[in-house]
Design a protein around this motif. Structure first.
Motif, mmCIF file in Angstrom:
data_model
loop_
_atom_site.group_PDB
_atom_site.id
_atom_site.type_symbol
_atom_site.label_atom_id
_atom_site.label_comp_id
_atom_site.label_asym_id
_atom_site.label_seq_id
_atom_site.Cartn_x
_atom_site.Cartn_y
_atom_site.Cartn_z
ATOM 1 N N THR A 14 -161.018 -82.800 -60.206
ATOM 2 C CA THR A 14 -160.797 -81.903 -59.006
ATOM 3 C C THR A 14 -160.421 -80.490 -59.332
ATOM 4 O OG1 THR A 14 -158.692 -82.587 -59.049
ATOM 5 C CG2 THR A 14 -159.771 -83.604 -57.612
ATOM 6 N N TYR A 74 -157.578 -78.794 -58.734
ATOM 7 C CA TYR A 74 -156.103 -79.085 -59.497
ATOM 8 C C TYR A 74 -156.304 -79.539 -60.947
ATOM 9 C CZ TYR A 74 -151.489 -80.708 -59.638
ATOM 10 O OH TYR A 74 -150.066 -80.917 -60.043
ATOM 11 N N ASP A 75 -157.048 -80.586 -61.341
ATOM 12 C CA ASP A 75 -157.018 -80.973 -62.614
ATOM 13 C C ASP A 75 -157.582 -80.342 -63.312
ATOM 14 O OD1 ASP A 75 -155.442 -83.276 -61.941
ATOM 15 O OD2 ASP A 75 -157.220 -84.592 -61.430
ATOM 16 N N LYS A 105 -152.225 -80.758 -69.273
ATOM 17 C CA LYS A 105 -152.098 -82.098 -69.393
ATOM 18 C C LYS A 105 -152.003 -82.546 -71.060
ATOM 19 C CE LYS A 105 -152.819 -83.911 -64.859
ATOM 20 N NZ LYS A 105 -153.823 -84.783 -64.045
ATOM 21 N N LYS A 138 -144.767 -82.978 -65.581
ATOM 22 C CA LYS A 138 -145.642 -83.180 -64.192
ATOM 23 C C LYS A 138 -145.263 -81.720 -63.249
ATOM 24 C CE LYS A 138 -148.178 -86.859 -62.806
ATOM 25 N NZ LYS A 138 -148.172 -88.271 -62.223
ATOM 26 N N GLU A 167 -147.349 -78.749 -61.822
ATOM 27 C CA GLU A 167 -147.540 -78.573 -60.549
ATOM 28 C C GLU A 167 -147.128 -77.104 -60.229
ATOM 29 O OE1 GLU A 167 -146.512 -81.728 -57.972
ATOM 30 O OE2 GLU A 167 -146.733 -80.685 -56.331
ATOM 31 N N LEU A 194 -157.586 -77.595 -53.591
ATOM 32 C CA LEU A 194 -157.409 -78.391 -54.900
ATOM 33 C C LEU A 194 -157.861 -79.576 -55.078
ATOM 34 C CD1 LEU A 194 -153.699 -76.845 -54.820
ATOM 35 C CD2 LEU A 194 -155.355 -76.180 -56.791
ATOM 36 N N LYS A 195 -158.130 -80.319 -53.935
ATOM 37 C CA LYS A 195 -158.485 -81.558 -54.092
ATOM 38 C C LYS A 195 -160.042 -82.038 -54.255
ATOM 39 C CE LYS A 195 -154.673 -84.249 -52.315
ATOM 40 N NZ LYS A 195 -153.735 -83.686 -51.497
#
Ligand code: ADP
Ligand code: ADP
Length: 227
Positions: free
Chosen positions: A93, A95-96, A103, A109, A113, A129-130
């Motif tokens: 995504t 976001y990722d 990460k 986390k 975020e 983001l998704k």
């Protein structure tokens, strides 16, 4: 922070007779936005690749904040690169994609975020983001790539023709946005392009590169003044 000294920097690829860069001298000040303009093959990418460590110097030296890059492993150089082809990971995504480097570095986390939220807000990506990159337009993809670079909070941004895949109108908008972003981030930027309009819109100073050598350095008005 983020000043760069190029000291007689030369690069010759082993397979080539001629130099990709020859005696390149330049002092980049803290927080400056330098645009390097030149035709294809003039050595622009090589310049950035030497700084981030994809390539090694043939001779000369590059100092970041007074420290030779040769004394620093590429991952400790505190620079972030943005590419023409975005280099996003298609199965992750937005976001990722933005969070990917953090990460790997095992940031918490909570920190991840916070930083993703901060960058997504600045680049107006909050509602994407998704989703995965294939759902995004070219301009949005490039924003994701910028966000991914921003969350590292580097002192030096390296941008290799980041807008070349966008159409002319979007390119114009994005170049103004990158300029605003540069002002908001207080970071130094080295931005390479073959597009003189982009250079004029954005640059504090322009460097004209030809066949690996500097032809001219100056503010946009000095470089492109009416005869
Ligand atoms: P630009 O980014 O301005 O198009 P480059 O830095 O990519 O210029 O290339 C400068 C010169 O170095 C060109 O002549 C190119 O062919 C050569 N060059 C670039 N990368 C390599 C490489 N990995 N191996 C050999 N020659 C290269
Ligand atoms: P993991 O770290 O195991 O990939 P996370 O619990 O961090 O999973 O997140 C799960 C998914 O939810 C992620 O793939 C990410 O796309 C999404 N996500 C997490 N936090 C946010 C957020 N603040 N806004 C939007 N999407 C989020």
């Amino acid at each position: 922070m983020g000043n760069v000294t190029f000291n007689k920097v030369s690069k010759r690829y082993e397979t080539n007779k001629s130099y990709a860069l020859k005696d390149f001298n330049l002092q980049v000040e803290d927080g400056e936005l330098i645009v390097v303009v030149g035709p294809s093959g003039s050595g622009k990418s090589t310049l950035l690749e030497l700084i981030c460590g994809f390539e090694t110097l043939t001779s000369g030296d590059i100092l970041i904040d007074g420290q030779s890059i040769q004394d620093k492993h590429p991952k400790d150089r505190d620079v972030a690169m943005v590419f023409q082809n975005y280099a996003l990971l298609p199965h992750l995504t937005v976001y990722d994609n933005i969070a990917f480097g953090m990460k790997i570095r095992k940031e918490s986390k909570k920190v991840i975020e916070e930083k993703v939220t901060w960058a997504a807000k600045l680049l107006e990506l909050e509602s994407y983001l998704k989703v995965k990159p294939k759902k995004l337009s070219g301009g949005q993809r490039q924003r994701v790539a910028l966000a991914r670079a921003m969350v590292r909070k580097p002192k030096l941004f390296l941008m290799d023709e980041p807008l070349s895949n966008l159409d002319a109108k979007l390119r114009d908008n994005m170049s103004q946005e990158i300029k605003k972003l540069h002002e908001a981030l207080h970071a130094t930027m080295l931005y390479v392009t073959h597009d003189q309009i982009e250079a004029m819109t954005m640059a504090d100073r322009i460097v004209i590169l030809n066949k690996g050598e500097i032809q001219q350095v100056g503010s946009p008005s000095e470089i492109y003044q009416e005869p």
